[in-house]
Design an enzyme around this catalytic site. Sequence first.
Site, PDB file in Angstrom:
ATOM      1  N   CYS A 150     -13.131  -1.378 -27.780  1.00  6.50           N
ATOM      2  CA  CYS A 150     -14.521  -0.998 -28.006  1.00  6.50           C
ATOM      3  C   CYS A 150     -15.477  -2.088 -27.538  1.00  6.50           C
ATOM      4  CB  CYS A 150     -14.746  -0.660 -29.470  1.00  6.50           C
ATOM      5  SG  CYS A 150     -13.822   0.823 -29.970  1.00  6.50           S
TER       6      CYS A 150
ATOM      7  N   CYS B 142     -13.072  -3.489 -32.004  1.00  8.28           N
ATOM      8  CA  CYS B 142     -11.789  -3.969 -31.503  1.00  8.28           C
ATOM      9  C   CYS B 142     -11.946  -4.379 -30.031  1.00  8.28           C
ATOM     10  CB  CYS B 142     -10.747  -2.851 -31.644  1.00  8.28           C
ATOM     11  SG  CYS B 142     -10.965  -1.504 -30.454  1.00  8.28           S
TER      12      CYS B 142
ATOM     13  N   GLU C 101     -16.847   4.113 -31.687  1.00 10.01           N
ATOM     14  CA  GLU C 101     -17.713   3.497 -30.681  1.00 10.01           C
ATOM     15  C   GLU C 101     -17.569   4.166 -29.312  1.00 10.01           C
ATOM     16  OE1 GLU C 101     -16.078  -0.118 -33.094  1.00 10.01           O
ATOM     17  OE2 GLU C 101     -15.475   1.959 -32.665  1.00 10.01           O
TER      18      GLU C 101
ATOM     19  N   HIS D 129     -11.937   6.119 -30.824  1.00  8.78           N
ATOM     20  CA  HIS D 129     -12.647   5.295 -31.802  1.00  8.78           C
ATOM     21  C   HIS D 129     -14.102   5.742 -31.848  1.00  8.78           C
ATOM     22  CE1 HIS D 129      -9.832   1.542 -31.870  1.00  8.78           C
ATOM     23  NE2 HIS D 129      -9.139   2.670 -31.782  1.00  8.78           N
TER      24      HIS D 129
END
Length: 176
Positions: A105, A102, A74, A72
Amino acid sequence: MGAMRLDMVTSGAGQYGVMLDPHERYMGYAIREAARAMENGEVPVGCVIVHEGQILAKAHNQRETLQDPTAHAEVIAITAAAAALGSWRLENTQMYVTLEPCPMCAGAIIMSRIKTVYFGATDPKGGCCGSLMNLLTDERFNHQPELQGGLMAETCGEMLSTFFREIRAGIRARQN
């Protein structure tokens, strides 16, 4: 969103030459990263991490490219920022991300001690910074970052809507 608008967002000049505030400028860089993700067939999420007014790291989703469920924006940005600072403690940093983080993260944000998180669009199906729950403000953790959602939410949300609309159109075209 056209390239001209992206250039205006990241240069600090808004529509009609009005200067954007620093938060909008940094989110503009995150939006640029999201556009890179979309160009690569990835869900358009972009992230930048700022320290003392300087961008330490920029990243975008790469789950499909790397076939890595943890890739991801992040997480990739946190790893790069930690390398740039030479420390896993990202105290006194700010994260700008185009989509509400999410659970994975949000956990990485807490563990890395990021001071403030600014996000654009909410994520009603996976967001853990207010939509489904708010991990970042849970006082049971040893760190609670400051949080501001909705920064340039319309622009961020439209990128996601466009991406998924195009995905659905492609699926329908293949079925016919």
